[in-house]
Scaffold this active site. Structure first.
Site, PDB file in Angstrom:
ATOM      1  N   GLN A  38      57.958  30.382  39.375  1.00 37.44           N
ATOM      2  CA  GLN A  38      57.857  30.849  37.996  1.00 37.44           C
ATOM      3  C   GLN A  38      57.721  32.370  37.962  1.00 37.44           C
ATOM      4  O   GLN A  38      56.700  32.918  38.380  1.00 37.44           O
ATOM      5  CB  GLN A  38      56.615  30.208  37.367  1.00 37.44           C
ATOM      6  CG  GLN A  38      56.297  30.677  35.967  1.00 37.44           C
ATOM      7  CD  GLN A  38      55.191  29.835  35.336  1.00 37.44           C
ATOM      8  OE1 GLN A  38      54.373  29.231  36.046  1.00 37.44           O
ATOM      9  NE2 GLN A  38      55.152  29.791  34.020  1.00 37.44           N
ATOM     10  N   GLY A  39      58.765  33.051  37.463  1.00 38.18           N
ATOM     11  CA  GLY A  39      58.744  34.516  37.434  1.00 38.18           C
ATOM     12  C   GLY A  39      58.414  35.058  36.064  1.00 38.18           C
ATOM     13  O   GLY A  39      59.281  35.559  35.343  1.00 38.18           O
ATOM     14  N   TYR A  40      57.163  34.943  35.698  1.00 39.05           N
ATOM     15  CA  TYR A  40      56.704  35.458  34.400  1.00 39.05           C
ATOM     16  C   TYR A  40      55.947  36.775  34.584  1.00 39.05           C
ATOM     17  O   TYR A  40      56.342  37.822  34.106  1.00 39.05           O
ATOM     18  CB  TYR A  40      55.769  34.453  33.719  1.00 39.05           C
ATOM     19  CG  TYR A  40      56.450  33.361  32.921  1.00 39.05           C
ATOM     20  CD1 TYR A  40      57.810  33.120  33.025  1.00 39.05           C
ATOM     21  CD2 TYR A  40      55.707  32.557  32.045  1.00 39.05           C
ATOM     22  CE1 TYR A  40      58.431  32.107  32.287  1.00 39.05           C
ATOM     23  CE2 TYR A  40      56.313  31.552  31.303  1.00 39.05           C
ATOM     24  CZ  TYR A  40      57.663  31.324  31.418  1.00 39.05           C
ATOM     25  OH  TYR A  40      58.258  30.327  30.694  1.00 39.05           O
ATOM     26  N   SER A  41      54.780  36.709  35.288  1.00 35.71           N
ATOM     27  CA  SER A  41      53.860  37.845  35.332  1.00 35.71           C
ATOM     28  C   SER A  41      54.469  39.054  36.042  1.00 35.71           C
ATOM     29  O   SER A  41      55.252  38.910  36.988  1.00 35.71           O
ATOM     30  CB  SER A  41      52.583  37.456  36.064  1.00 35.71           C
ATOM     31  OG  SER A  41      52.005  36.342  35.466  1.00 35.71           O
ATOM     32  N   SER A  46      53.683  32.183  42.619  1.00 35.19           N
ATOM     33  CA  SER A  46      53.236  31.148  43.550  1.00 35.19           C
ATOM     34  C   SER A  46      54.415  30.551  44.299  1.00 35.19           C
ATOM     35  O   SER A  46      55.443  30.219  43.696  1.00 35.19           O
ATOM     36  CB  SER A  46      52.518  30.021  42.800  1.00 35.19           C
ATOM     37  OG  SER A  46      51.350  30.524  42.219  1.00 35.19           O
ATOM     38  N   GLU A  53      53.623  22.447  30.399  1.00 39.96           N
ATOM     39  CA  GLU A  53      52.565  22.582  31.388  1.00 39.96           C
ATOM     40  C   GLU A  53      51.386  21.662  31.073  1.00 39.96           C
ATOM     41  O   GLU A  53      50.593  21.332  31.934  1.00 39.96           O
ATOM     42  CB  GLU A  53      52.093  24.039  31.445  1.00 39.96           C
ATOM     43  CG  GLU A  53      52.218  24.635  32.818  1.00 39.96           C
ATOM     44  CD  GLU A  53      51.929  26.124  32.854  1.00 39.96           C
ATOM     45  OE1 GLU A  53      51.692  26.748  31.809  1.00 39.96           O
ATOM     46  OE2 GLU A  53      51.941  26.666  33.962  1.00 39.96           O
ATOM     47  N   ASN A  77      40.626  32.175  30.550  1.00 38.59           N
ATOM     48  CA  ASN A  77      39.691  31.547  29.611  1.00 38.59           C
ATOM     49  C   ASN A  77      39.568  32.350  28.313  1.00 38.59           C
ATOM     50  O   ASN A  77      39.481  31.774  27.231  1.00 38.59           O
ATOM     51  CB  ASN A  77      38.300  31.422  30.254  1.00 38.59           C
ATOM     52  CG  ASN A  77      38.160  30.133  31.045  1.00 38.59           C
ATOM     53  OD1 ASN A  77      39.156  29.474  31.355  1.00 38.59           O
ATOM     54  ND2 ASN A  77      36.927  29.767  31.371  1.00 38.59           N
ATOM     55  N   GLU A  78      39.594  33.668  28.453  1.00 43.04           N
ATOM     56  CA  GLU A  78      39.454  34.502  27.259  1.00 43.04           C
ATOM     57  C   GLU A  78      40.663  34.340  26.337  1.00 43.04           C
ATOM     58  O   GLU A  78      40.519  34.231  25.120  1.00 43.04           O
ATOM     59  CB  GLU A  78      39.290  35.977  27.655  1.00 43.04           C
ATOM     60  CG  GLU A  78      37.953  36.305  28.320  1.00 43.04           C
ATOM     61  CD  GLU A  78      37.831  35.729  29.728  1.00 43.04           C
ATOM     62  OE1 GLU A  78      38.857  35.660  30.439  1.00 43.04           O
ATOM     63  OE2 GLU A  78      36.711  35.341  30.113  1.00 43.04           O
TER      64      GLU A  78
HETATM   65  C1  LIG Z   1      46.463  31.779  41.925  1.00 37.43           C
HETATM   66  C2  LIG Z   1      47.354  32.362  40.903  1.00 37.43           C
HETATM   67  C3  LIG Z   1      48.666  31.909  40.835  1.00 37.43           C
HETATM   68  C4  LIG Z   1      49.528  32.462  39.899  1.00 37.43           C
HETATM   69  N1  LIG Z   1      50.838  32.021  39.877  1.00 37.43           N
HETATM   70  C5  LIG Z   1      51.710  32.599  39.002  1.00 37.43           C
HETATM   71  C6  LIG Z   1      53.087  32.232  39.035  1.00 37.43           C
HETATM   72  O1  LIG Z   1      53.515  31.382  39.827  1.00 37.43           O
HETATM   73  N2  LIG Z   1      53.929  32.852  38.193  1.00 37.43           N
HETATM   74  C7  LIG Z   1      53.495  33.788  37.286  1.00 37.43           C
HETATM   75  O2  LIG Z   1      54.317  34.294  36.517  1.00 37.43           O
HETATM   76  N3  LIG Z   1      52.199  34.169  37.238  1.00 37.43           N
HETATM   77  C8  LIG Z   1      51.296  33.608  38.097  1.00 37.43           C
HETATM   78  N4  LIG Z   1      49.976  34.006  38.076  1.00 37.43           N
HETATM   79  C9  LIG Z   1      49.583  35.087  37.175  1.00 37.43           C
HETATM   80  C10 LIG Z   1      48.696  34.715  36.027  1.00 37.43           C
HETATM   81  O3  LIG Z   1      49.411  34.031  35.039  1.00 37.43           O
HETATM   82  C11 LIG Z   1      48.016  35.999  35.490  1.00 37.43           C
HETATM   83  O4  LIG Z   1      47.132  36.422  36.489  1.00 37.43           O
HETATM   84  C12 LIG Z   1      47.288  35.798  34.206  1.00 37.43           C
HETATM   85  O5  LIG Z   1      48.189  35.599  33.146  1.00 37.43           O
HETATM   86  C13 LIG Z   1      46.363  36.972  33.874  1.00 37.43           C
HETATM   87  O6  LIG Z   1      47.008  38.211  33.929  1.00 37.43           O
HETATM   88  P1  LIG Z   1      46.402  39.426  34.760  1.00 37.43           P
HETATM   89  O7  LIG Z   1      46.123  38.934  36.107  1.00 37.43           O
HETATM   90  O8  LIG Z   1      47.308  40.570  34.602  1.00 37.43           O
HETATM   91  O9  LIG Z   1      45.012  39.738  34.083  1.00 37.43           O
HETATM   92  P2  LIG Z   1      44.786  40.677  32.799  1.00 37.43           P
HETATM   93  O10 LIG Z   1      45.639  40.226  31.693  1.00 37.43           O
HETATM   94  O11 LIG Z   1      44.843  42.087  33.172  1.00 37.43           O
HETATM   95  O12 LIG Z   1      43.285  40.291  32.428  1.00 37.43           O
HETATM   96  C14 LIG Z   1      42.126  40.933  32.976  1.00 37.43           C
HETATM   97  C15 LIG Z   1      40.896  40.444  32.177  1.00 37.43           C
HETATM   98  O13 LIG Z   1      41.025  40.862  30.818  1.00 37.43           O
HETATM   99  C16 LIG Z   1      40.919  39.760  29.950  1.00 37.43           C
HETATM  100  N5  LIG Z   1      41.787  39.931  28.795  1.00 37.43           N
HETATM  101  C17 LIG Z   1      43.081  40.310  28.766  1.00 37.43           C
HETATM  102  N6  LIG Z   1      43.564  40.313  27.526  1.00 37.43           N
HETATM  103  C18 LIG Z   1      42.548  39.920  26.712  1.00 37.43           C
HETATM  104  C19 LIG Z   1      42.408  39.723  25.300  1.00 37.43           C
HETATM  105  N7  LIG Z   1      43.425  39.883  24.466  1.00 37.43           N
HETATM  106  N8  LIG Z   1      41.216  39.298  24.847  1.00 37.43           N
HETATM  107  C20 LIG Z   1      40.179  39.127  25.703  1.00 37.43           C
HETATM  108  N9  LIG Z   1      40.240  39.293  27.013  1.00 37.43           N
HETATM  109  C21 LIG Z   1      41.412  39.697  27.520  1.00 37.43           C
HETATM  110  C22 LIG Z   1      41.367  38.577  30.796  1.00 37.43           C
HETATM  111  O14 LIG Z   1      40.847  37.378  30.296  1.00 37.43           O
HETATM  112  C23 LIG Z   1      40.801  38.916  32.148  1.00 37.43           C
HETATM  113  O15 LIG Z   1      39.463  38.536  32.189  1.00 37.43           O
HETATM  114  C24 LIG Z   1      49.088  33.463  39.007  1.00 37.43           C
HETATM  115  C25 LIG Z   1      47.776  33.903  39.062  1.00 37.43           C
HETATM  116  C26 LIG Z   1      46.912  33.378  40.010  1.00 37.43           C
HETATM  117  C27 LIG Z   1      45.509  33.879  40.048  1.00 37.43           C
END
Ligand SMILES: Cc1cc2nc3c(=O)[nH]c(=O)nc-3n(C[C@H](O)[C@H](O)[C@H](O)COP(=O)(O)OP(=O)(O)OC[C@H]3O[C@@H](n4cnc5c(N)ncnc54)[C@H](O)[C@@H]3O)c2cc1C
Lengths: 400, 385
Positions: free
Chosen positions: A131-134, A168, A251, A376-377
């Site tokens: 999954q190429g989202y992030s 992942s 999902e 969670n947020e």
């Molecule tokens: C084990 C693992 C596997 C993953 N696999 C994939 C994958 O296969 N493909 C893929 O595309 N992605 C994957 N991800 C990425 C995942 O979807 C992102 O990590 C997630 O969406 C959070 O983004 P971030 O890490 O940039 O955190 P950030 O968005 O930078 O968040 C940092 C903190 O700020 C808080 N925050 C951010 N915005 C808000 C808001 N509006 N209100 C309140 N709080 C906020 C968050 O809750 C968090 O606590 C994976 C992540 C992990 C940990």
């Protein structure tokens, strides 16, 4: 409302249970109870073979409609399949992204050609997807993706440049679906496209990222003018956000039930450990084990409610909105419980340099459950806004 | 397997909602709670003669509607949501359940049909003052005398015990303990030797009483079930009632969430509605999460209760489902009610706003039939011992 399964469904249960006990043997024996959360990097080759074995028995994509090569199982049968799969200790599915996300997305939004091209490989257990989202700049704020895609008329191909992160199992995958900007001047949800891209090409570079567990399950994926065919965009250019969101809806499907059975296996392990070391007599531990059991039971009832009745016009019902927040928080607590049950022994590694026990991997891995798939947020924002109609978060627009 | 409401069940829910919205207003609650009786006679009569709710799950052969426990749970959820002051829980979920589970054919004919016909009220008395909710709670003593029995002892925390027409009481034989030696009897509340005293409670919306039996003579026909072997039946009655309370709790948890969302949307500070602050939204989101999973727990438990009443599943499954539901719903209602006070700010602390009524009901229903720690320990026993 009724709880019992029909006799036809019970026959189905016997059939899958029998198949698993006949086939989860020999070379596959070692895979029992492996490859779950925190253990996903283990036995990739053997687990790929297992996917194909499952496919030969007709046990992949059981919930897909038969016209697309699925088994057309009812919700009840999918529940049963997942229960029996986990009960038998069959390994974590390598193919779950393709089966649970790519396939349903193509069935719902894809062209006939895309279905022909991609579904059979998923069903056969040959093609693994990621999954190429992030991206570095697009985490919770997924709509901020900046990976670009433009159509090269001469080559007749889409050309993709940019970077994905946290992907992942990208290093084990054959394909990746990519959310990328088709309109370079667009912002946020507009101007995106949803692409199906082959991993095996020189212009894609996958680099593992070492995780909290010391192992590499996720990756950075670099696209330097990577290519896919003109027909490999799902929906129209500019319409990628709708597809990406539609996919996230899948999902929360039946696969959650399989996940719950894995949780049950983990809880059983904790109970066994507690009985073995006497912490089952500690009144505080007793309360926490009971609490974990109660949470898991309720999780199951909640997903039965989610899956029953259907027909909710695409809107997530209340019980579905809260589901991710509930299970992720529950699972995080379970990790802590595992360590507390083990007491001082919890610290001791399986072996140097950093080989974790199964319980330790689980304990560390669960910290990601409250992050991926919407933190969670973010879940709480969604619940408050969509479930309770409270005011939306403001996005700051930068004037440049 | 089917885990969603039928059209008929949805209709029952809608009907209960609109009926109670009209009947159980804040004013109505407050006037009922200020009386010793604790409910309004007309309201009870309306429930019984217009809605026939007291007859919901009573079998048709005794004049009931013969519906299931799910239907009952749907109504109880709505009653909890509207904080209905009535002897419904005591009469139907303790009294009628006791008769259904342990009553002889004659007792069912006599009492269940009176409950259905004109809303005869009943309750269950089994707890002494030791604060326990399982078999050890039974401390009243019974012994055979002539053709009948002689019963002495003091019951506390008896729901509507000072007003109920009929009492179902548990007592044990001398020198017995635990699950052994327990018997159940049904007796008119005005029998001589029975003294009943209202116990004023912090939660004024639900009344409790102390009942003293001073060498009360009981006829042989008063015995329910087998002499000295009534604990399994009593346990089943308690489990069924536990699920009923949990259903009410979900309604309450929902209501305090609704009140909080409504209030914070309207209340403006710093030039914006306080509902737009993320700290507030997140608290509300957690309240909704608890409410929804609690709801899933009671629908499931109600299904199990129904299957038990139709003799389909084992009693241990009922106990587990009851404890799962009660542990989770007790915590959820109480947390939600506490959060609701917080989200209301100063007005949440006033007598005028209704939040405190729910906060107090949350606590009293948490305690009733065992708090969450008690029920978690019951689950722990199943898992660990
Ligand atoms: C084990 C693992 C596997 C993953 N696999 C994939 C994958 O296969 N493909 C893929 O595309 N992605 C994957 N991800 C990425 C995942 O979807 C992102 O990590 C997630 O969406 C959070 O983004 P971030 O890490 O940039 O955190 P950030 O968005 O930078 O968040 C940092 C903190 O700020 C808080 N925050 C951010 N915005 C808000 C808001 N509006 N209100 C309140 N709080 C906020 C968050 O809750 C968090 O606590 C994976 C992540 C992990 C940990």
């Amino acid at each position: 409302m009724k709880l019992s399964f029909s006799s036809e469904d019970e026959k189905f249960r016997a059939e899958i249970a029998q198949w698993l006990s006949d086939n989860l043997v020999g070379e596959f024996e070692q895979l029992k109870f492996r490859g779950g959360p925190g253990d996903e990097h283990m036995f990739p080759e053997e687990r790929k073979k297992w996917e194909q074995k499952l496919a030969q028995g007709g046990w992949t994509c059981v919930g897909w409609p038969t016209e697309y090569g699925g088994r057309g199982c009812s919700i009840e049968q999918q529940v049963i399949f997942n229960e029996e799969y986990a009960r038998a200790g069959a390994p974590g599915r390598m193919g779950h992204i393709g089966e649970g996300l790519t396939g349903p997305t193509l069935i719902a939004f894809g062209s006939e050609e895309q279905k022909q091209k991609y579904l059979p490989g998923i069903i056969a257990g040959n093609d693994l997807w990621c999954q190429g989202y992030s991206e570095p700049g697009a985490g919770s704020d997924l709509a901020n993706v900046s990976t670009k895609a433009h159509f090269d008329q001469e080559k007749g191909k889409w050309i993709i440049t940019g970077q994905k992160v946290w992907t992942s199992l990208a290093h084990e995958s054959d394909y990746i679906f990519v959310l990328a900007r088709t309109d370079p001047d667009s912002k946020a949800h507009k101007g995106l496209g949803f692409f199906l891209v082959k991993m095996d090409q020189p212009n894609i570079d996958v680099r593992g990222i070492k995780q909290i567990t010391g192992t590499c399950e996720f990756n950075e994926v670099f696209f330097d003018e990577a290519q896919c065919d003109a027909q490999d965009i799902v929906g129209e250019p500019g319409n990628g956000w709708a597809i990406a969101m539609g996919l996230l809806g899948f999902e929360r499907g039946v696969s959650t039930l399989g996940q719950q059975m894995q949780f049950q296996n983990e809880l059983n392990q904790i109970i066994t450990a507690a009985k073995a070391n006497g912490s089952h007599q500690d009144p505080v531990i007793r309360q926490r084990i009971a609490d974990a059991h109660i949470g898991l039971k309720i999780m199951r009832y909640n997903s039965m409610r989610m899956l029953s009745g259907g027909g909710n016009n695409g809107e997530l019902r209340q019980e579905a909105l809260i589901y991710k927040l509930f299970w992720a928080s529950w699972h995080r607590d379970l990790g802590e419980l595992a360590m507390d049950v083990l007491k001082a022994e919890a610290e001791i590694l399986e072996s140097a340099p950093y080989n974790l026990t199964r319980m330790q991997s689980m304990y560390l891995f669960v910290r990601s459950d409250t992050i991926y798939g919407g933190t969670n947020e973010i879940q709480r924002n969604i619940i408050a806004e969509r479930g309770l109609g409270m005011p939306k978060e403001q996005r700051l627009i930068k004037n440049s | 397997m089917e885990f969603s409401f039928t059209d008929e069940q949805k209709m029952i829910q809608d009907t209960a909602q609109s009926f109670l919205a009209e009947l159980s207003t804040s004013n109505a609650i407050r006037s009922a709670m200020n009386t010793e009786q604790g409910f309004d006679n007309d309201t009870w009569q309306k429930i019984c003669s217009q809605m026939y709710w007291q007859a919901t799950h009573i079998p048709e052969e005794y004049g009931g509607m013969g519906l299931g426990y799910v239907e009952l749970a749907i109504m109880l959820e709505k009653m909890g949501q509207h904080l209905l002051c009535s002897p419904f829980l005591s009469t139907v979920c303790f009294g009628a359940n006791a008769l259904i589970v342990a009553g002889s054919e004659e007792q069912k004919q006599q009492y269940l049909s009176q409950i259905c016909e004109y809303g005869l009220t009943a309750t269950l008395a089994y707890t002494s003052s030791n604060g326990i909710w399982d078999a050890e709670a039974v401390q009243a003593v019974v012994k055979p005398q002539g053709d009948g029995y002689l019963l002495s002892g003091t019951y506390r925390y008896v729901l509507d015990g000072h007003t109920a027409d009929t009492l179902i009481v548990a007592a044990r034989s001398e020198k017995t303990q635990g699950d052994d030696g327990i018997s159940l009897f049904i007796v008119e509340a005005n029998t001589s030797g029975i003294k009943r005293t209202w116990l004023p409670t912090m939660d004024q919306t639900r009344k409790q009483a102390e009942i003293v039996f001073n060498e009360v003579e009981l006829k042989a026909t008063a015995l329910m079930g087998e002499y000295q072997r009534a604990w399994p039946a009593l346990k089943q009655i308690i489990d069924l009632a536990t699920i009923a309370i949990a259903a009410e709790q979900v309604g309450g948890a929902q209501k305090v969430l609704d009140l909080s969302v409504e209030y914070t949307k309207e209340r403006v500070q710093f030039g914006r509605s306080v509902a737009s602050f993320q700290a507030v939204k997140h608290q509300a989101a957690d309240m909704m999460m608890r409410t929804e999973v609690a709801r899933s727990a009671i629908y499931y438990a109600a299904c199990v209760a129904q299957e038990v009443l139709s003799n389909c599943v084992s009693l241990s499954e009922l106990s587990e489902a009851a404890s799962v539901a009660k542990a989770y719903c007790s915590d959820s209602y109480f947390k939600n009610a506490g959060d609701a006070i917080q989200l209301h700010g100063g007005v949440g602390f006033t007598w005028e706003y209704d939040v405190h009524l729910y906060f107090k009901r949350a606590k009293s229903s948490e305690v009733l039939l065992g708090n969450s720690a008690f029920h978690r320990e019951r689950v722990a026993k199943l898992l660990l011992d």
